[in-house]
Design a protein around this motif. Sequence first.
Motif, PDB file in Angstrom:
ATOM      1  N   LEU A  33      39.709 -50.159 -47.023  1.00 47.62           N
ATOM      2  CA  LEU A  33      40.525 -51.143 -46.314  1.00 47.62           C
ATOM      3  C   LEU A  33      40.943 -52.277 -47.246  1.00 47.62           C
ATOM      4  O   LEU A  33      40.110 -52.858 -47.946  1.00 47.62           O
ATOM      5  N   THR A  34      42.213 -52.597 -47.223  1.00 48.67           N
ATOM      6  CA  THR A  34      42.721 -53.666 -48.105  1.00 48.67           C
ATOM      7  C   THR A  34      42.838 -55.008 -47.382  1.00 48.67           C
ATOM      8  O   THR A  34      43.081 -56.025 -48.020  1.00 48.67           O
ATOM      9  N   LYS A  35      42.683 -55.009 -46.066  1.00 50.16           N
ATOM     10  CA  LYS A  35      42.736 -56.261 -45.305  1.00 50.16           C
ATOM     11  C   LYS A  35      41.897 -56.111 -44.031  1.00 50.16           C
ATOM     12  O   LYS A  35      41.586 -54.993 -43.601  1.00 50.16           O
ATOM     13  N   GLU A  36      41.552 -57.230 -43.456  1.00 48.23           N
ATOM     14  CA  GLU A  36      40.790 -57.210 -42.201  1.00 48.23           C
ATOM     15  C   GLU A  36      41.609 -56.476 -41.143  1.00 48.23           C
ATOM     16  O   GLU A  36      42.801 -56.730 -40.975  1.00 48.23           O
ATOM     17  N   THR A  37      40.944 -55.556 -40.436  1.00 45.45           N
ATOM     18  CA  THR A  37      41.655 -54.670 -39.514  1.00 45.45           C
ATOM     19  C   THR A  37      40.910 -54.572 -38.190  1.00 45.45           C
ATOM     20  O   THR A  37      39.687 -54.461 -38.169  1.00 45.45           O
ATOM     21  N   GLU A  38      41.661 -54.639 -37.102  1.00 45.80           N
ATOM     22  CA  GLU A  38      41.057 -54.478 -35.773  1.00 45.80           C
ATOM     23  C   GLU A  38      40.890 -52.995 -35.451  1.00 45.80           C
ATOM     24  O   GLU A  38      41.751 -52.177 -35.783  1.00 45.80           O
ATOM     25  N   PHE A  39      39.765 -52.685 -34.813  1.00 48.74           N
ATOM     26  CA  PHE A  39      39.473 -51.294 -34.468  1.00 48.74           C
ATOM     27  C   PHE A  39      38.955 -51.240 -33.042  1.00 48.74           C
ATOM     28  O   PHE A  39      37.986 -51.905 -32.684  1.00 48.74           O
ATOM     29  N   LEU A  40      39.619 -50.456 -32.212  1.00 50.44           N
ATOM     30  CA  LEU A  40      39.248 -50.311 -30.807  1.00 50.44           C
ATOM     31  C   LEU A  40      38.503 -49.007 -30.608  1.00 50.44           C
ATOM     32  O   LEU A  40      39.016 -47.936 -30.916  1.00 50.44           O
ATOM     33  N   LEU A  41      37.291 -49.104 -30.099  1.00 50.00           N
ATOM     34  CA  LEU A  41      36.469 -47.925 -29.831  1.00 50.00           C
ATOM     35  C   LEU A  41      36.387 -47.748 -28.323  1.00 50.00           C
ATOM     36  O   LEU A  41      35.732 -48.524 -27.623  1.00 50.00           O
ATOM     37  N   PRO A  42      37.065 -46.738 -27.784  1.00 52.44           N
ATOM     38  CA  PRO A  42      37.092 -46.547 -26.330  1.00 52.44           C
ATOM     39  C   PRO A  42      35.720 -46.204 -25.755  1.00 52.44           C
ATOM     40  O   PRO A  42      34.833 -45.703 -26.452  1.00 52.44           O
ATOM     41  N   GLU A  43      35.565 -46.474 -24.474  1.00 51.24           N
ATOM     42  CA  GLU A  43      34.333 -46.126 -23.768  1.00 51.24           C
ATOM     43  C   GLU A  43      34.111 -44.620 -23.850  1.00 51.24           C
ATOM     44  O   GLU A  43      35.032 -43.825 -23.714  1.00 51.24           O
ATOM     45  N   GLY A  44      32.858 -44.215 -24.096  1.00 54.24           N
ATOM     46  CA  GLY A  44      32.510 -42.803 -24.151  1.00 54.24           C
ATOM     47  C   GLY A  44      32.756 -42.146 -25.491  1.00 54.24           C
ATOM     48  O   GLY A  44      32.591 -40.931 -25.625  1.00 54.24           O
ATOM     49  N   SER A  45      33.134 -42.912 -26.496  1.00 55.46           N
ATOM     50  CA  SER A  45      33.395 -42.339 -27.825  1.00 55.46           C
ATOM     51  C   SER A  45      32.093 -41.875 -28.478  1.00 55.46           C
ATOM     52  O   SER A  45      31.049 -42.525 -28.352  1.00 55.46           O
ATOM     53  N   SER A  46      32.175 -40.755 -29.189  1.00 49.80           N
ATOM     54  CA  SER A  46      31.043 -40.261 -29.967  1.00 49.80           C
ATOM     55  C   SER A  46      31.189 -40.745 -31.405  1.00 49.80           C
ATOM     56  O   SER A  46      32.248 -41.235 -31.810  1.00 49.80           O
ATOM     57  N   LEU A  47      30.128 -40.573 -32.191  1.00 46.90           N
ATOM     58  CA  LEU A  47      30.208 -40.961 -33.599  1.00 46.90           C
ATOM     59  C   LEU A  47      31.245 -40.109 -34.312  1.00 46.90           C
ATOM     60  O   LEU A  47      31.961 -40.590 -35.192  1.00 46.90           O
ATOM     61  N   SER A  48      31.354 -38.836 -33.928  1.00 47.78           N
ATOM     62  CA  SER A  48      32.332 -37.939 -34.560  1.00 47.78           C
ATOM     63  C   SER A  48      33.758 -38.388 -34.278  1.00 47.78           C
ATOM     64  O   SER A  48      34.605 -38.440 -35.178  1.00 47.78           O
ATOM     65  N   SER A  49      34.036 -38.730 -33.004  1.00 42.96           N
ATOM     66  CA  SER A  49      35.394 -39.166 -32.665  1.00 42.96           C
ATOM     67  C   SER A  49      35.698 -40.519 -33.312  1.00 42.96           C
ATOM     68  O   SER A  49      36.821 -40.777 -33.739  1.00 42.96           O
ATOM     69  N   ALA A  50      34.669 -41.390 -33.403  1.00 41.46           N
ATOM     70  CA  ALA A  50      34.854 -42.678 -34.066  1.00 41.46           C
ATOM     71  C   ALA A  50      35.176 -42.472 -35.538  1.00 41.46           C
ATOM     72  O   ALA A  50      36.068 -43.131 -36.093  1.00 41.46           O
ATOM     73  N   ALA A  51      34.464 -41.522 -36.197  1.00 42.76           N
ATOM     74  CA  ALA A  51      34.698 -41.252 -37.617  1.00 42.76           C
ATOM     75  C   ALA A  51      36.120 -40.745 -37.848  1.00 42.76           C
ATOM     76  O   ALA A  51      36.788 -41.137 -38.813  1.00 42.76           O
ATOM     77  N   GLU A  56      41.612 -41.941 -39.802  1.00 42.83           N
ATOM     78  CA  GLU A  56      43.047 -42.074 -39.503  1.00 42.83           C
ATOM     79  C   GLU A  56      43.514 -43.516 -39.741  1.00 42.83           C
ATOM     80  O   GLU A  56      44.630 -43.749 -40.202  1.00 42.83           O
ATOM     81  N   LEU A  57      42.639 -44.478 -39.450  1.00 50.53           N
ATOM     82  CA  LEU A  57      42.960 -45.883 -39.645  1.00 50.53           C
ATOM     83  C   LEU A  57      42.980 -46.266 -41.121  1.00 50.53           C
ATOM     84  O   LEU A  57      43.625 -47.245 -41.509  1.00 50.53           O
ATOM     85  N   GLY A  58      42.286 -45.468 -41.940  1.00 50.32           N
ATOM     86  CA  GLY A  58      42.183 -45.783 -43.361  1.00 50.32           C
ATOM     87  C   GLY A  58      40.997 -46.650 -43.702  1.00 50.32           C
ATOM     88  O   GLY A  58      40.924 -47.235 -44.782  1.00 50.32           O
ATOM     89  N   ALA A  59      40.024 -46.721 -42.759  1.00 54.05           N
ATOM     90  CA  ALA A  59      38.838 -47.528 -42.995  1.00 54.05           C
ATOM     91  C   ALA A  59      37.788 -46.780 -43.812  1.00 54.05           C
ATOM     92  O   ALA A  59      36.944 -47.394 -44.467  1.00 54.05           O
ATOM     93  N   ILE A  60      37.819 -45.448 -43.735  1.00 55.18           N
ATOM     94  CA  ILE A  60      36.919 -44.614 -44.522  1.00 55.18           C
ATOM     95  C   ILE A  60      37.749 -43.512 -45.178  1.00 55.18           C
ATOM     96  O   ILE A  60      38.838 -43.165 -44.693  1.00 55.18           O
ATOM     97  N   SER A  61      37.231 -42.972 -46.271  1.00 56.57           N
ATOM     98  CA  SER A  61      37.976 -41.937 -46.998  1.00 56.57           C
ATOM     99  C   SER A  61      37.828 -40.576 -46.365  1.00 56.57           C
ATOM    100  O   SER A  61      38.752 -39.760 -46.387  1.00 56.57           O
TER     101      SER A  61
END
Length: 324
Positions: A33-51, A56-61
Amino acid sequence: MRRLGTLIVVLAVMGCVLIGGNFVYGWSAKGPLTKETEFLLPEGSSLSSAAASLEELGAISSSASFLNRAKILGSNEPIKAGEFSLPAGASNSEILSILQGNAFITRLITIPEGMPSILVHERLMAEPLLTGDIAVPAEGSILPESYAFERGETRVAVVKRMQDAMRNAIDTAWKSRKKDIAVSSPQEAVILASIVEKETGIASERRKVAGLYSNRLKRGMLLQADPTVIYPVSKGKPLGRRILRSELNAINDYNTYTTVGLPKGPITNPGRASIEAVLNPEKTNALFMVADGTGGHVFADTNAEHENNVERWFALRRQRGEIE
């Protein structure tokens, strides 16, 4: 051959150490990440879906690498639904800690004391991060305060919190009311508090204004509160002009110049201080008040004293060029 075998073992160990070191390093290394970024994690999300969303957001490679490292090196605490702020360069380790913690983005919508429900409605409808439509809330049902909300939350849910807060505030204040007050129910308290709220913006005056109107109510006098004349005309919005004589003479359920007693309902959403002032008014003999030119009021016990105060007020206004 023995030396070759030893070399192979050494190389294998070095390779494992290198791979393991890279694995561990990748967990705490600076992220993309090159700048502070907001991330919305919906209710019921799993770690896999969060990853997957983080990749997709570009927060992890790599979502696969993130998951593998999280399972081995991360905490077993569950991730939480909500809106988070991911700092620039956040590592995989930092991101997982953020998603497992309580550092949600706090968004506030503020309802100032004395804001009428029609303007509360406009403020809520203008907030782009809320969803759904609402009707104009009942006047006097909203407690003026700042309320936290989440991106995508419904306006209905936010209004419910505001109204629940008002009910709780009234119930609490009513239990602590003084004896011999002028109102006989929580609803009447809100109505009178709404008048006090509109009549003065000076905190130190609230209890005296409440005492004055309480005196008039007990004596069966007309309250003669200008804001009650304005309310049927503008529904609480600023009138933007002087009150007309025809409006002062109008007979309706709100005009306290033509109808004795309280109006039929609140004329705005009063704050806690105005509600508490009505339930614990200042003991005073005052029956009249007029503006003093500084934002406050001059109080009087008799009509003759009041007329003198009014004349001084008009003289000041003529001096200012406000009237002829």
